[in-house]
Scaffold this motif. Structure first.
Motif, PDB file in Angstrom:
ATOM      1  N   GLU A 189      -7.844  52.149  45.824  1.00 47.63           N
ATOM      2  CA  GLU A 189      -8.755  53.242  45.479  1.00 47.63           C
ATOM      3  C   GLU A 189      -8.069  54.231  44.544  1.00 47.63           C
ATOM      4  N   HIS A 190      -6.803  54.541  44.838  1.00 48.00           N
ATOM      5  CA  HIS A 190      -6.048  55.464  43.998  1.00 48.00           C
ATOM      6  C   HIS A 190      -5.915  54.908  42.578  1.00 48.00           C
ATOM      7  N   PHE A 191      -5.487  53.635  42.443  1.00 51.71           N
ATOM      8  CA  PHE A 191      -5.311  53.047  41.125  1.00 51.71           C
ATOM      9  C   PHE A 191      -6.639  52.976  40.379  1.00 51.71           C
ATOM     10  N   MET A 192      -7.719  52.697  41.089  1.00 51.31           N
ATOM     11  CA  MET A 192      -9.033  52.619  40.446  1.00 51.31           C
ATOM     12  C   MET A 192      -9.434  53.992  39.899  1.00 51.31           C
ATOM     13  N   LYS A 193      -9.201  55.044  40.688  1.00 54.03           N
ATOM     14  CA  LYS A 193      -9.522  56.398  40.223  1.00 54.03           C
ATOM     15  C   LYS A 193      -8.659  56.762  39.016  1.00 54.03           C
ATOM     16  N   MET A 194      -7.378  56.436  39.093  1.00 56.65           N
ATOM     17  CA  MET A 194      -6.475  56.755  37.989  1.00 56.65           C
ATOM     18  C   MET A 194      -6.846  55.963  36.736  1.00 56.65           C
ATOM     19  N   TRP A 195      -7.230  54.705  36.902  1.00 59.21           N
ATOM     20  CA  TRP A 195      -7.638  53.876  35.772  1.00 59.21           C
ATOM     21  C   TRP A 195      -8.867  54.491  35.097  1.00 59.21           C
ATOM     22  N   ALA A 196      -9.848  54.890  35.913  1.00 57.13           N
ATOM     23  CA  ALA A 196     -11.081  55.472  35.371  1.00 57.13           C
ATOM     24  C   ALA A 196     -10.792  56.812  34.692  1.00 57.13           C
ATOM     25  N   LEU A 197      -9.932  57.620  35.294  1.00 57.99           N
ATOM     26  CA  LEU A 197      -9.570  58.901  34.695  1.00 57.99           C
ATOM     27  C   LEU A 197      -8.861  58.685  33.357  1.00 57.99           C
ATOM     28  N   THR A 198      -7.942  57.743  33.313  1.00 56.27           N
ATOM     29  CA  THR A 198      -7.218  57.434  32.076  1.00 56.27           C
ATOM     30  C   THR A 198      -8.185  56.911  31.015  1.00 56.27           C
ATOM     31  N   ARG A 199      -9.112  56.052  31.417  1.00 54.03           N
ATOM     32  CA  ARG A 199     -10.122  55.527  30.483  1.00 54.03           C
ATOM     33  C   ARG A 199     -10.916  56.673  29.863  1.00 54.03           C
ATOM     34  N   ASP A 200     -11.324  57.640  30.702  1.00 54.59           N
ATOM     35  CA  ASP A 200     -12.092  58.776  30.201  1.00 54.59           C
ATOM     36  C   ASP A 200     -11.256  59.650  29.262  1.00 54.59           C
ATOM     37  N   GLN A 201      -9.976  59.807  29.574  1.00 54.55           N
ATOM     38  CA  GLN A 201      -9.101  60.586  28.697  1.00 54.55           C
ATOM     39  C   GLN A 201      -8.925  59.886  27.350  1.00 54.55           C
ATOM     40  N   ILE A 202      -8.794  58.569  27.373  1.00 53.20           N
ATOM     41  CA  ILE A 202      -8.671  57.802  26.127  1.00 53.20           C
ATOM     42  C   ILE A 202      -9.920  57.990  25.274  1.00 53.20           C
ATOM     43  N   GLU A 247      -0.799  66.806  11.628  1.00 55.56           N
ATOM     44  CA  GLU A 247       0.161  66.986  12.744  1.00 55.56           C
ATOM     45  C   GLU A 247      -0.541  66.789  14.085  1.00 55.56           C
ATOM     46  N   LEU A 248      -1.735  67.334  14.234  1.00 57.14           N
ATOM     47  CA  LEU A 248      -2.502  67.147  15.462  1.00 57.14           C
ATOM     48  C   LEU A 248      -2.938  65.688  15.624  1.00 57.14           C
ATOM     49  N   VAL A 249      -3.246  65.030  14.532  1.00 51.68           N
ATOM     50  CA  VAL A 249      -3.637  63.617  14.587  1.00 51.68           C
ATOM     51  C   VAL A 249      -2.482  62.785  15.116  1.00 51.68           C
ATOM     52  N   ARG A 250      -1.259  63.038  14.591  1.00 46.90           N
ATOM     53  CA  ARG A 250      -0.082  62.289  15.097  1.00 46.90           C
ATOM     54  C   ARG A 250       0.142  62.547  16.585  1.00 46.90           C
ATOM     55  N   GLU A 251      -0.018  63.797  16.987  1.00 44.69           N
ATOM     56  CA  GLU A 251       0.155  64.155  18.406  1.00 44.69           C
ATOM     57  C   GLU A 251      -0.888  63.451  19.274  1.00 44.69           C
ATOM     58  N   LEU A 252      -2.131  63.430  18.811  1.00 42.90           N
ATOM     59  CA  LEU A 252      -3.196  62.755  19.554  1.00 42.90           C
ATOM     60  C   LEU A 252      -2.953  61.246  19.608  1.00 42.90           C
ATOM     61  N   GLU A 253      -2.458  60.670  18.513  1.00 48.27           N
ATOM     62  CA  GLU A 253      -2.167  59.235  18.506  1.00 48.27           C
ATOM     63  C   GLU A 253      -1.041  58.894  19.480  1.00 48.27           C
ATOM     64  N   ALA A 254      -0.023  59.764  19.572  1.00 46.90           N
ATOM     65  CA  ALA A 254       1.074  59.545  20.530  1.00 46.90           C
ATOM     66  C   ALA A 254       0.539  59.628  21.963  1.00 46.90           C
ATOM     67  N   ASP A 255      -0.303  60.637  22.220  1.00 47.71           N
ATOM     68  CA  ASP A 255      -0.915  60.753  23.548  1.00 47.71           C
ATOM     69  C   ASP A 255      -1.756  59.529  23.874  1.00 47.71           C
ATOM     70  N   LEU A 256      -2.487  59.060  22.866  1.00 45.58           N
ATOM     71  CA  LEU A 256      -3.340  57.892  23.048  1.00 45.58           C
ATOM     72  C   LEU A 256      -2.512  56.658  23.404  1.00 45.58           C
ATOM     73  N   ALA A 257      -1.380  56.463  22.715  1.00 46.19           N
ATOM     74  CA  ALA A 257      -0.525  55.307  22.999  1.00 46.19           C
ATOM     75  C   ALA A 257       0.012  55.355  24.431  1.00 46.19           C
ATOM     76  N   VAL A 258       0.412  56.537  24.879  1.00 50.91           N
ATOM     77  CA  VAL A 258       0.917  56.683  26.250  1.00 50.91           C
ATOM     78  C   VAL A 258      -0.190  56.366  27.251  1.00 50.91           C
ATOM     79  N   LEU A 259      -1.378  56.891  27.010  1.00 46.93           N
ATOM     80  CA  LEU A 259      -2.493  56.670  27.937  1.00 46.93           C
ATOM     81  C   LEU A 259      -2.922  55.203  27.968  1.00 46.93           C
ATOM     82  N   VAL A 260      -2.922  54.544  26.814  1.00 45.71           N
ATOM     83  CA  VAL A 260      -3.302  53.126  26.774  1.00 45.71           C
ATOM     84  C   VAL A 260      -2.304  52.310  27.587  1.00 45.71           C
ATOM     85  N   LYS A 261      -1.024  52.637  27.452  1.00 49.31           N
ATOM     86  CA  LYS A 261       0.004  51.936  28.227  1.00 49.31           C
ATOM     87  C   LYS A 261      -0.186  52.196  29.725  1.00 49.31           C
TER      88      LYS A 261
END
Length: 195
Positions: free
Chosen positions: A133-146, A160-174
Motif C-alpha cells: 500500500e505504501h509503495f502504491m501510494k508513493m508510486w501514484a504520488l511520484t506519477r502525479d509529480q512527474i 536555468e529553471l528548465v534544467r532544474e525541472l529536467e533534473a527533478d524529472l529525472a530523479v522522479l522517473v528513477k
C-alpha cells in the motif's frame, strides 16, 4: 473463589494501600485480568504499567504484557489459575465433529490454534500488505509529480529553471521505476509507457 471472597481479600490489604485508586481494566483480552486491577493513570501516573492482584495485593508489572500476571497466578494462586482453565483441557482432546443425520456436525468445529509460526506468518503478510500500500501510494504520488513537472516544462521559458525541472524529472522517473519494481510492475509493456 467467589467475587465476595475477592472483595474481602482486597479489603484486607486496603488499610496499607488506602491512598490507592484502582480500576477494573476494560478492553483486555487476557483471561488473567479477572484477578487483577489496574492503577488509575490520573491518580498514579508512575504506576500506569502496574497491576495489583485482587487476591493478595501484590503489584505486578504489565509493561511488557501479561506474562507477569500469568506467572503470579500460576505460582502464588494455583487454584484460581486452574479455575481459569477449567473445561479447556477437555475441549482440546474432544473428538472431531462427526456428521449426523441432516449433514450437521454433532459438535461445533474447533478453531485452529494459533501457533508462533501462524502468528509470524500473519504478521509478515500484514506487513507485506502495508508495504505494498505504501509503495502504491508513493508510486501514484511520484506519477502525479512527474505530470506536474512535465506541464511546468512546457510552459517555462527560463533555461536555468528548465534544467532544474529536467533534473527533478529525472530523479522522479528513477524513483517511480524503483516503486514500480517493488510492486512488480516491471512488465516490458509498462516500462515504455509515457505519462
Amino acid at each position: 473463589m467467589e467475587a465476595s471472597a475477592y472483595l474481602e481479600a482486597a479489603a484486607e490489604h486496603a488499610d496499607e494501600h488506602s491512598k490507592c485508586v484502582l480500576v477494573k481494566p476494560n478492553n483486555v483480552k487476557s483471561r488473567f485480568w479477572v484477578h487483577f486491577m489496574k492503577y488509575d493513570g490520573d491518580a498514579h501516573p508512575d504506576k500506569k504499567t502496574t497491576a495489583r492482584c485482587s487476591l493478595c495485593g501484590k503489584d505486578i508489572s504489565v509493561k511488557q504484557g501479561t506474562g507477569g500476571l500469568k506467572n503470579h497466578l500460576k505460582f502464588k494462586h494455583p487454584e484460581e489459575n486452574a479455575a481459569l482453565f477449567e473445561g479447556e483441557e477437555a475441549s482440546l482432546h474432544a473428538p472431531s465433529p462427526m456428521k449426523v443425520e441432516g449433514g450437521a456436525p454433532a459438535l461445533p468445529a474447533r478453531k485452529k490454534p494459533r501457533t508462533a509460526y501462524t502468528q509470524v506468518s500473519e504478521r509478515l503478510a500484514s506487513n507485506q500488505r502495508g508495504a505494498e500500500e505504501h509503495f502504491m501510494k508513493m508510486w501514484a504520488l511520484t506519477r502525479d509529480q512527474i505530470r506536474g513537472i512535465r506541464k511546468d516544462l512546457k510552459e517555462e521559458e527560463d533555461e536555468e529553471l528548465v534544467r532544474e525541472l529536467e533534473a527533478d524529472l529525472a530523479v522522479l522517473v528513477k524513483k517511480k521505476a524503483e516503486y514500480a519494481e517493488a510492486l512488480g510492475f516491471n512488465a516490458p509493456e509498462l516500462s515504455n509507457v509515457q505519462i
